[in-house]
Write a protein that holds these residues in place. Structure first.
Motif, mmCIF file in Angstrom:
data_model
loop_
_atom_site.group_PDB
_atom_site.id
_atom_site.type_symbol
_atom_site.label_atom_id
_atom_site.label_comp_id
_atom_site.label_asym_id
_atom_site.label_seq_id
_atom_site.Cartn_x
_atom_site.Cartn_y
_atom_site.Cartn_z
ATOM 1 N N ILE B 26 3.515 -3.925 -0.759
ATOM 2 C CA ILE B 26 2.267 -3.150 -0.592
ATOM 3 C C ILE B 26 1.068 -4.104 -0.694
ATOM 4 O O ILE B 26 0.765 -4.612 -1.768
ATOM 5 N N PRO B 27 0.409 -4.372 0.434
ATOM 6 C CA PRO B 27 -0.707 -5.335 0.425
ATOM 7 C C PRO B 27 -1.887 -4.882 -0.446
ATOM 8 O O PRO B 27 -2.072 -3.687 -0.688
ATOM 9 N N ALA B 28 -2.668 -5.863 -0.877
ATOM 10 C CA ALA B 28 -3.774 -5.596 -1.803
ATOM 11 C C ALA B 28 -4.777 -4.583 -1.263
ATOM 12 O O ALA B 28 -5.432 -3.881 -2.036
ATOM 13 N N SER B 29 -4.877 -4.493 0.066
ATOM 14 C CA SER B 29 -5.861 -3.557 0.625
ATOM 15 C C SER B 29 -5.538 -2.104 0.260
ATOM 16 O O SER B 29 -6.395 -1.235 0.355
ATOM 17 N N TYR B 30 -4.285 -1.849 -0.185
ATOM 18 C CA TYR B 30 -3.908 -0.487 -0.602
ATOM 19 C C TYR B 30 -4.118 -0.252 -2.092
ATOM 20 O O TYR B 30 -3.816 0.823 -2.597
ATOM 21 N N LEU B 31 -4.609 -1.259 -2.785
ATOM 22 C CA LEU B 31 -4.687 -1.139 -4.242
ATOM 23 C C LEU B 31 -5.977 -0.497 -4.718
ATOM 24 O O LEU B 31 -6.271 -0.496 -5.905
ATOM 25 N N LYS B 32 -6.757 0.041 -3.799
ATOM 26 C CA LYS B 32 -8.028 0.637 -4.215
ATOM 27 C C LYS B 32 -7.892 2.105 -4.576
ATOM 28 O O LYS B 32 -8.881 2.775 -4.850
ATOM 29 N N GLY B 42 1.603 2.469 3.490
ATOM 30 C CA GLY B 42 1.326 1.040 3.343
ATOM 31 C C GLY B 42 2.554 0.207 3.065
ATOM 32 O O GLY B 42 2.488 -1.022 3.063
ATOM 33 N N LEU B 43 3.682 0.873 2.816
ATOM 34 C CA LEU B 43 4.903 0.148 2.464
ATOM 35 C C LEU B 43 5.269 -0.854 3.560
ATOM 36 O O LEU B 43 5.437 -0.466 4.724
ATOM 37 N N PHE B 44 5.389 -2.106 3.209
ATOM 38 C CA PHE B 44 5.718 -3.194 4.150
ATOM 39 C C PHE B 44 4.819 -3.161 5.389
ATOM 40 O O PHE B 44 5.250 -3.546 6.484
ATOM 41 N N SER B 45 3.586 -2.700 5.234
ATOM 42 C CA SER B 45 2.776 -2.416 6.429
ATOM 43 C C SER B 45 2.568 -3.637 7.319
ATOM 44 O O SER B 45 2.483 -3.513 8.531
ATOM 45 N N ARG B 46 2.523 -4.842 6.724
ATOM 46 C CA ARG B 46 2.276 -6.024 7.568
ATOM 47 C C ARG B 46 3.495 -6.384 8.406
ATOM 48 O O ARG B 46 3.363 -7.065 9.421
ATOM 49 N N TRP B 47 4.668 -5.946 7.979
ATOM 50 C CA TRP B 47 5.874 -6.207 8.760
ATOM 51 C C TRP B 47 6.215 -5.001 9.651
ATOM 52 O O TRP B 47 6.995 -5.104 10.588
ATOM 53 N N ARG B 48 5.598 -3.872 9.302
ATOM 54 C CA ARG B 48 6.022 -2.613 9.909
ATOM 55 C C ARG B 48 5.168 -2.201 11.098
ATOM 56 O O ARG B 48 5.632 -1.505 11.999
ATOM 57 N N TYR B 49 3.895 -2.607 11.071
ATOM 58 C CA TYR B 49 2.956 -2.202 12.130
ATOM 59 C C TYR B 49 2.234 -3.422 12.687
ATOM 60 O O TYR B 49 1.942 -4.366 11.947
ATOM 61 N N ARG B 50 1.889 -3.349 13.952
ATOM 62 C CA ARG B 50 1.072 -4.384 14.545
ATOM 63 C C ARG B 50 -0.263 -4.452 13.813
ATOM 64 O O ARG B 50 -0.843 -3.417 13.487
ATOM 65 N N ASP B 51 -0.702 -5.643 13.490
ATOM 66 C CA ASP B 51 -1.927 -5.873 12.710
ATOM 67 C C ASP B 51 -1.883 -5.190 11.339
ATOM 68 O O ASP B 51 -2.925 -4.962 10.719
ATOM 69 N N GLY B 52 -0.705 -4.802 10.889
ATOM 70 C CA GLY B 52 -0.570 -4.201 9.564
ATOM 71 C C GLY B 52 -1.204 -2.836 9.445
ATOM 72 O O GLY B 52 -1.381 -2.335 8.326
ATOM 73 N N ASP B 53 -1.516 -2.238 10.566
ATOM 74 C CA ASP B 53 -2.290 -0.991 10.544
ATOM 75 C C ASP B 53 -1.381 0.218 10.805
ATOM 76 O O ASP B 53 -0.856 0.373 11.911
ATOM 77 N N PRO B 54 -1.194 1.087 9.813
ATOM 78 C CA PRO B 54 -0.313 2.248 9.978
ATOM 79 C C PRO B 54 -0.742 3.173 11.124
ATOM 80 O O PRO B 54 0.080 3.934 11.634
ATOM 81 N N GLU B 88 2.243 -1.936 -9.931
ATOM 82 C CA GLU B 88 3.232 -0.850 -9.959
ATOM 83 C C GLU B 88 3.150 -0.046 -8.663
ATOM 84 O O GLU B 88 4.009 0.791 -8.380
ATOM 85 N N HIS B 89 2.106 -0.330 -7.881
ATOM 86 C CA HIS B 89 1.987 0.286 -6.563
ATOM 87 C C HIS B 89 3.214 -0.024 -5.701
ATOM 88 O O HIS B 89 3.515 0.732 -4.780
ATOM 89 N N ALA B 90 3.912 -1.121 -6.006
ATOM 90 C CA ALA B 90 5.099 -1.481 -5.206
ATOM 91 C C ALA B 90 6.204 -0.434 -5.364
ATOM 92 O O ALA B 90 6.642 0.148 -4.369
ATOM 93 N N PRO B 91 6.667 -0.151 -6.588
ATOM 94 C CA PRO B 91 7.641 0.946 -6.700
ATOM 95 C C PRO B 91 7.058 2.311 -6.304
ATOM 96 O O PRO B 91 7.797 3.131 -5.745
ATOM 97 N N TRP B 92 5.783 2.539 -6.548
ATOM 98 C CA TRP B 92 5.197 3.819 -6.105
ATOM 99 C C TRP B 92 5.334 3.968 -4.592
ATOM 100 O O TRP B 92 5.648 5.045 -4.093
#
Lengths: 478, 207
Positions: B26-32, B42-54, B88-92
């Motif tokens: 979960i990239p830092a941009s989701y930690l807000k 946001g899970l694995f968003s940089r590997w999952r979507y082009r430009d990391g954008d869901p 902890e956002h990672a397991p969330w």
């Protein structure tokens, strides 16, 4: 005479409220460990405060809790709180949450504009809040930094932040100990950051899992306090829960007179106590590894984790130097970095230099960078950010003329904060850009989506700022 | 959500990459966020979507975007999973997406601790078993395994099962559906005794 103990064991034993379960009916129960200082920041605390609110619980020891704003705060001096609300409403709301939670519970908070504010792992030691023999936790993996003063300090998750807020305690299984011995004297141009990058390159980023590092040896003892913080800071990058350095005269003279350090008679009492902390002669560690400090060179990372580091004059490893089962991950990292096996990093053009983060943003880090940059100019087209770790560091650097050195060289002189270390505050790399960075993580996208990070020391960063390429500082200084 | 977890059977999503750090999970941009919701996208968003954008285009060959793994609720990952940041956002995010367990040869300490507090089981296996599981999923994405927390066993695709280690206290909490917070709160008397015997040198309100 009692059995010889390590520094870790001594601190652990002093803080056990309830021991780990060993009796049959309690087998496997974790110990309940008391926390002397709980550091809090805006990113990992909101859900913990919510957990307390849901249970109607107060904060048990606001007097042992300290909050600051660092991760989401902008470092661009032109952005004030009002402007932040417009450009980053989410980050701004998180800061408001922290403020409201701290007010509700009576927790001291260094908010935007407070001259005590800074990166949580910079202000803890700076204020003398982190002291030898303490247990220190924070919802942040780089809490290991505070081990430099001889405190057992480690990062925790948000559930645990809630536990500590409510009970001042944590449930913990006792980790094992791992002595990292660095003998000898460092060569010119080799500094604390190079030591820790070499350690992680040796052990691998999972090498310390389940352990607490204790750094020993001549090269460690010779470091000043801020260098020791750099080393301990990156213990987590070797997988360790914490990193420790035994307190000594360097530690005591650093702490004496700081705002929250004991004073007067209390100082003398504390000193007597602190002198009893170092590992006893004959105590044993679960593991030990030894490095020859005199053989170390300036280090730089080439891959996408901090263990993928090489001496600056070296080359990216060839495929056959990598264990077969790790080759796919190795190639994935090189693809991301757009590098080839066997490639030299020295001379590689870069786009950005970042001097900052809880690893390397203290006064001595800025002095090191300024000594290289003084009277020189940063390379054309290169962006150079110098981000002090705290407001106090910033003011001191401005008073002493360091800030002017940076500005004269053509670097950006910023407000204190985490900045480009984790790119959630407006400071970030553009996709494809290369940076030499004094921070702690070169993970994919860590410094901005698509950004590529070479981790290095402040000396290497400053030397690279002059040339616009990955540069061995010894060539600039000679 | 109940944290209760006893026995779970399902397919696996293979991610044969070592040292997957929590910045990738979960990239830092989701930690807000100030709550625990909304992280699944946001899970694995940089590997999952082009430009990391869901909102953007899914990257077709990433495991979570492949139809044959769409129902997988067990993540099969490379060594040292969850290293890096303590978020902890990672397991969330993993739990929010629907994962119930992660199988790997090893886990970073903080991630392991965070996962178990959120009903996400971490299942450590040997290199041989890990390799056999990756092979089995590659051969047949519908391969199922059963994780039995009570018995601490993982069923193997070719038949048979293996035992796995889990923190006994976390296991008890997961089986009972209780949380560790309550256990700690029950120690108030011992904490008070400790504080009386060990007065603090510090007052953070003094600076």
């Amino acid at each position: 005479m009692s059995r010889p103990q390590t520094l870790f064991e001594k601190i652990w034993r002093r803080h056990v409220v309830a021991p780990e379960g060993v009796a049959a009916e309690a087998e496997g129960l974790p110990a309940t460990l008391y926390v002397d200082l709980h550091l809090v920041h805006e990113v990992t605390s909101p859900q913990a405060f919510t957990a307390l609110a849901e249970r109607g619980l107060p904060v048990r020891r606001p007097d042992l809790t300290l909050a600051t704003m660092d991760h989401s705060t902008p470092t661009d001096p032109s952005i004030d709180t009002a402007r932040l609300r417009v450009i980053d409403p989410e980050g701004s709301a998180q800061l408001d949450h922290l403020q409201a939670n701290c007010e509700r519970h009576g927790i001291p908070l260094y908010a935007m504009g407070d001259e005590r504010r800074g990166i949580v792992h910079v202000i803890g030691p700076e204020l003398g809040a982190t002291q030898p023999g303490m247990t220190v936790v924070c919802g942040d993996s780089h809490t290991s930094t505070h081990g430099a003063v001889g405190a057992l300090a480690f990062g925790i998750g948000t559930s645990e932040v809630g536990h500590v807020l409510a009970t001042q305690c944590l449930l913990q299984h006792r980790p094992k100990t791992y002595e990292i011995r660095v003998d000898g004297r460092l060569q010119e141009g080799v500094v604390a950051k190079d030591i820790i990058l070499a350690v992680i390159a040796r052990l691998g980023i999972g090498g310390g899992t389940g352990h607490v590092f204790e750094y020993t040896g001549e090269a460690i003892r010779a470091l000043d306090m801020e260098g020791r913080m750099t080393v301990c800071n990156m213990s987590i990058e070797g997988g360790a829960r914490a990193g420790l350095i035994a307190p000594d005269e360097v530690t005591f003279s650093y702490l004496e007179g700081r705002a929250m350090a004991p004073a007067g008679d209390a100082w003398e009492t504390a000193l007597d106590d602190w002198r009893s902390l170092p590992t006893d002669e004959g105590a044993s560690y679960d593991k030990t590894t030894t490095l020859d400090g005199s053989a170390l060179e300036p280090m730089v990372t080439y891959g996408t984790n901090p263990g993928m580091a090489i001496p600056i004059a070296g080359a990216v490893p060839e495929d056959d130097a990598i264990e077969p089962e790790k080759r796919a991950s190795f190639r994935k990292a090189l693809d991301y970095m757009a590098l080839e096996p066997g490639q030299q990093l020295q001379g590689k053009p870069i786009d950005v230099v970042f001097v900052g983060s809880c690893t390397n943003s203290r006064y001595s880090d800025l002095v090191a960078a300024a000594n290289v940059l003084r009277g020189r100019k940063v390379a054309d087209g290169l962006r150079v950010l110098i981000v002090p770790g705290s407001d106090a560091v910033k003011r001191q650097a401005e008073r002493d003329g360091l800030a002017q050195v940076f500005v004269d060289a053509g670097a950006e002189w910023r407000e204190a904060g985490c900045s480009m270390c984790l790119a959630m505050n407006g400071d970030q790399l553009a996709p494809g850009q290369y940076a030499v960075s004094t921070s702690n993580r070169n993970f994919e996208g860590r410094q901005g989506a698509g950004g590529r990070t070479f981790l290095a020391s402040p000396l290497t960063a400053a030397a690279s700022a002059i040339t616009g390429r990955v540069t061995d500082v010894r060539e600039v200084l000679s | 959500m109940s944290n209760s977890f006893t026995r779970f059977t399902g397919t696996m999503a293979p991610l044969p990459i070592q040292n997957i750090d929590t910045d990738q999970i979960i990239p830092a941009s989701y930690l807000k966020v100030t709550d625990r919701s909304g992280l699944a996208s946001g899970l694995f968003s940089r590997w999952r979507y082009r430009d990391g954008d869901p909102e953007g285009q899914p990257i077709a060959d990433f495991v979570l975007n492949r139809a044959e793994h769409g129902e997988a609720r067990i993540l099969l990952a490379g060594d040292n999973f969850g290293c890096g940041s303590s978020r902890e956002h990672a397991p969330w995010a993993l739990v929010g997406y629907g994962f119930r367990a992660v199988i790997s040869t090893s886990f970073a300490d903080i991630f392991r601790s965070n996962a178990l507090k959120n009903g996400l089981l971490v299942v450590p296996v040997t290199e041989e078993i890990s390799a056999a599981l990756f092979d089995a999923v590659a051969a047949d994405p519908a391969t199922e395994v059963t994780i039995d927390l009570e018995a601490q066993t993982l069923s193997l695709p070719g038949g048979g099962e293996t035992n796995f280690e889990v923190d006994p206290f976390a296991r008890r909490c997961l089986l009972d559906g209780t949380d560790q917070f309550g256990y700690l709160l029950n120690q108030a008397a011992a904490i008070q005794t400790f504080e009386a015997a060990n007065p603090s040198r510090l007052d953070t309100r003094s600076a």
